[in-house]
Design a protein around this motif. Structure first.
Motif, PDB file in Angstrom:
ATOM      1  N   ASP A 112      -0.989 -11.241   1.646  1.00 37.63           N
ATOM      2  CA  ASP A 112       0.039 -10.939   2.293  1.00 37.63           C
ATOM      3  C   ASP A 112       0.190  -9.240   2.118  1.00 37.63           C
ATOM      4  N   ALA A 113       0.713  -8.442   3.070  1.00 35.87           N
ATOM      5  CA  ALA A 113       0.978  -7.124   2.970  1.00 35.87           C
ATOM      6  C   ALA A 113       2.151  -6.694   1.769  1.00 35.87           C
ATOM      7  N   HIS A 114       1.961  -5.856   1.030  1.00 36.64           N
ATOM      8  CA  HIS A 114       2.923  -5.542   0.246  1.00 36.64           C
ATOM      9  C   HIS A 114       4.288  -4.967   0.947  1.00 36.64           C
ATOM     10  N   PRO A 115       5.391  -5.706   0.663  1.00 34.20           N
ATOM     11  CA  PRO A 115       6.745  -5.635   1.322  1.00 34.20           C
ATOM     12  C   PRO A 115       7.302  -3.850   1.469  1.00 34.20           C
ATOM     13  N   ILE A 158     -10.954  -4.404  -2.040  1.00 29.93           N
ATOM     14  CA  ILE A 158      -9.333  -4.475  -1.886  1.00 29.93           C
ATOM     15  C   ILE A 158      -8.613  -4.885  -3.377  1.00 29.93           C
ATOM     16  N   LYS A 159      -7.392  -4.626  -3.649  1.00 26.97           N
ATOM     17  CA  LYS A 159      -6.815  -4.957  -4.923  1.00 26.97           C
ATOM     18  C   LYS A 159      -5.546  -5.819  -4.380  1.00 26.97           C
ATOM     19  N   VAL A 160      -5.445  -6.762  -5.211  1.00 29.12           N
ATOM     20  CA  VAL A 160      -4.330  -7.832  -4.933  1.00 29.12           C
ATOM     21  C   VAL A 160      -3.893  -8.340  -6.326  1.00 29.12           C
ATOM     22  N   HIS A 164      -5.222  -1.441   2.073  1.00 26.18           N
ATOM     23  CA  HIS A 164      -4.648  -2.109   3.197  1.00 26.18           C
ATOM     24  C   HIS A 164      -5.086  -1.807   4.370  1.00 26.18           C
ATOM     25  N   HIS A 165      -5.725  -0.709   4.808  1.00 22.80           N
ATOM     26  CA  HIS A 165      -6.565  -0.493   5.869  1.00 22.80           C
ATOM     27  C   HIS A 165      -7.907  -1.291   5.820  1.00 22.80           C
TER      28      HIS A 165
END
Length: 84
Positions: A24-27, A64-66, A79-80
């Motif tokens: 999920d995208a960061h809010p 990417i980092k999550v 994100h991109h």
């Protein structure tokens, strides 16, 4: 002479293949909302990344980092690349 003391906790970094559907995208993402991609991104940058990936492939040296939030993952960095 004053001495500073730091209590640092090492973070365990792991690499894993995570299904995109679980990310999920960061809010608090500050980018403007893109109707084209249905999320908050710079459309021009994503378009450039899509072209770059199509012609040169994905650069795995910049994953990417999550972070895990419950059973899902929240995007922290990249994100991109995630959208592209």
């Amino acid at each position: 002479m004053n001495q500073l003391s730091f209590n640092l906790t090492a973070q365990k970094l792991t690499y894993a293949d995570i299904p995109l559907s679980l990310i999920d995208a960061h809010p608090l993402n500050p980018r403007p909302y893109s109707e084209k991609y249905q999320c908050r991104v710079n459309e021009e940058k994503v378009d450039e990344l899509i072209h770059s990936i199509a012609t040169r492939g994905y650069d795995e040296s910049e994953p990417i980092k999550v972070r895990q939030v419950g059973e899902r993952f929240q995007l922290i960095r990249g994100h991109h690349r995630w959208v592209a």
